[in-house]
Design an enzyme around this catalytic site. Structure first.
Site, PDB file in Angstrom:
ATOM      1  CG  ASP A 208      -1.810   1.179   1.322  1.00 57.11           C
ATOM      2  OD1 ASP A 208      -2.403   1.542   0.296  1.00 57.11           O
ATOM      3  OD2 ASP A 208      -1.919   1.769   2.413  1.00 57.11           O
TER       4      ASP A 208
ATOM      5  CG  ASP B 176      -1.842   7.704   0.238  1.00 58.92           C
ATOM      6  OD1 ASP B 176      -1.139   8.723   0.275  1.00 58.92           O
ATOM      7  OD2 ASP B 176      -2.468   7.350  -0.772  1.00 58.92           O
TER       8      ASP B 176
END
Length: 221
Positions: free
Chosen positions: A10, A12
């Site tokens: 991922d 953010d």
């Protein structure tokens, strides 16, 4: 680490420390529309897709038309892009060390982020880590956001190895749920929101930083 044939990241809150910048940008934009956009309010939206966030805005700010809310969202994008371009989005602790370690082990890596592709590219480039990744799946590449597994499934397809032999790194509940549905083992490194007891049972482990993740993987080399 020998059994890991690919890693999905991922972005953010996991690779890059961006969440506080999204709040800052939206807080600035909200002033132009008479919105009381507090940090507590922002925290309720963390991990929610842009489409679902817009629906919440419509419920919470009925004094604004759909067009005005769309303008508010676009202004928020412009403000956060300024912050990204200024280099305010820094790597999370241990990110570079983990990426370097995985590259040394010749383990391919893919980014699977619900963010816009232009922001993913901007953040990877400004932090000089784009070269670590074999490919990217953005929110624009899928019809359904996490916790739907679509984005994870696409990342698995790009790695072209069995899902069971891939590791996913996530900071949010929706990311963990998406990984589980795709059959990909997942480690959680929480950012703003701590995992519940139930969520902890759905991951290989919960670590405070990517440095801890690297140490964990190296110990199983």
């Amino acid at each position: 680490m020998k059994t890991i044939q690919g890693v999905i990241f991922d972005m953010d809150g996991l690779l890059v420390d961006t969440e506080k910048l999204y709040y800052k940008a939206n807080h600035i934009a909200a002033k132009s529309y008479g919105i009381d956009y507090t940090q507590d309010y922002y925290m309720k939206l963390v991990g929610i897709s842009d489409a679902d966030t817009f629906l919440i805005y419509q419920q919470d700010f009925p004094h604004l038309s759909k067009e005005e809310l769309e303008e508010f969202v676009q202004l928020g994008y412009k403000e956060v892009e300024k912050l990204f371009e200024a280099g305010e989005a820094k790597l999370k602790p241990g990110a570079l060390e983990l990426l370097t370690c995985l590259k040394a082990e010749k383990i391919p890596m893919v980014v699977a982020s619900s963010n816009l592709r232009r922001y993913i590219d901007l953040l990877l480039e400004t932090n000089q880590i784009a070269h670590f990744f074999a490919d990217i799946v953005s929110g624009e590449d899928v019809k359904r956001a996490k916790p739907d597994p679509e984005i994870v499934n696409q990342a698995v397809a790009k790695l072209a190895v069995p899902a069971a032999n891939i590791l996913m790194l996530e900071d949010s509940k929706n990311g963990v749920l998406a990984a589980n549905q795709a059959g990909v083992p997942v480690i959680m490194v929480p950012d703003l929101i701590a995992p519940t007891k139930e969520l902890k049972e759905q991951v290989l482990g919960v670590f405070e930083s990517l440095t801890d993740v690297k140490n964990y993987l190296v110990s199983y080399r």
